[in-house]
Design a protein around this motif. Structure first.
Motif, mmCIF file in Angstrom:
data_model
loop_
_atom_site.group_PDB
_atom_site.id
_atom_site.type_symbol
_atom_site.label_atom_id
_atom_site.label_comp_id
_atom_site.label_asym_id
_atom_site.label_seq_id
_atom_site.Cartn_x
_atom_site.Cartn_y
_atom_site.Cartn_z
ATOM 1 N N ILE A 1 0.842 -1.200 0.000
ATOM 2 C CA ILE A 1 0.000 0.000 0.000
ATOM 3 C C ILE A 1 0.872 1.243 0.000
ATOM 4 O O ILE A 1 0.620 2.196 -0.737
ATOM 5 C CB ILE A 1 -0.980 -0.001 1.192
ATOM 6 N N LYS B 1 0.964 4.193 -2.759
ATOM 7 C CA LYS B 1 0.769 5.610 -2.410
ATOM 8 C C LYS B 1 1.947 6.462 -2.883
ATOM 9 O O LYS B 1 1.758 7.588 -3.326
ATOM 10 C CB LYS B 1 0.576 5.767 -0.905
ATOM 11 N N LYS C 1 -5.422 -0.617 -4.367
ATOM 12 C CA LYS C 1 -5.401 -0.017 -3.027
ATOM 13 C C LYS C 1 -6.633 -0.450 -2.231
ATOM 14 O O LYS C 1 -6.531 -0.793 -1.053
ATOM 15 C CB LYS C 1 -5.345 1.505 -3.151
#
Length: 143
Positions: free
Chosen positions: A19, A23, A52
């Motif tokens: 994740i 990002k 995500k």
């Protein structure tokens, strides 16, 4: 009823890291999307959003299981096994379903092999009920 999947702390961290990686790449993806919109391409960046969202759900509905030093096969422990048709031993780490990777020596506690050896101690021989037929495996060591 909410279903929680079981996972090792290492598996949970791998998802968190993925994740974070997604990002980190987001600003670049936004620039690409803005450039595409300026040219009239209004398609969305669904790959990033779906990845995500999927990974976020994995974390939300995960129960992290810590290992106990009780000598029994359990999630997060490593086992040395001897299969009935082989003289050599093999070593596997018992992990959650999402972490399983046979090539990396990680088997799911929910697999036929995992189910057959869970909560058993070294020296125990278990019968594995596999799709291709049953076989026996002996637990040599639990780490």
């Amino acid at each position: 009823m909410v279903y929680f999947q079981k996972m090792t702390p290492e598996g949970y961290k791998q998802i968190e890291d993925e994740i974070a990686r997604l990002k980190k790449g987001r600003p670049r993806r936004i620039k690409i999307l803005q450039a595409a919109c300026a040219l009239g391409d209004l398609s969305e960046n669904t790959e990033y959003t779906e990845a995500k969202r999927y990974l976020g759900k994995q974390l939300k509905y995960t129960e992290i299981v810590e290992t106990k030093d009780d000598g029994k096969v359990d999630l997060g422990k490593t086992v040395v096994l001897k299969f009935d048709d082989d003289e050599d031993t093999e070593e596997y780490k018992i992990v959650g379903r999402m972490e399983a990777d046979l090539a990396d020596g990680k088997i799911s506690f929910g697999s036929p092999l995992g189910q057959a050896i869970m909560r058993k101690e070294a020296g125990t021989t278990s019968t594995v009920e596999a799709p291709a037929g049953e076989y026996k495996v002996t637990i040599v060591e639990v780490k």
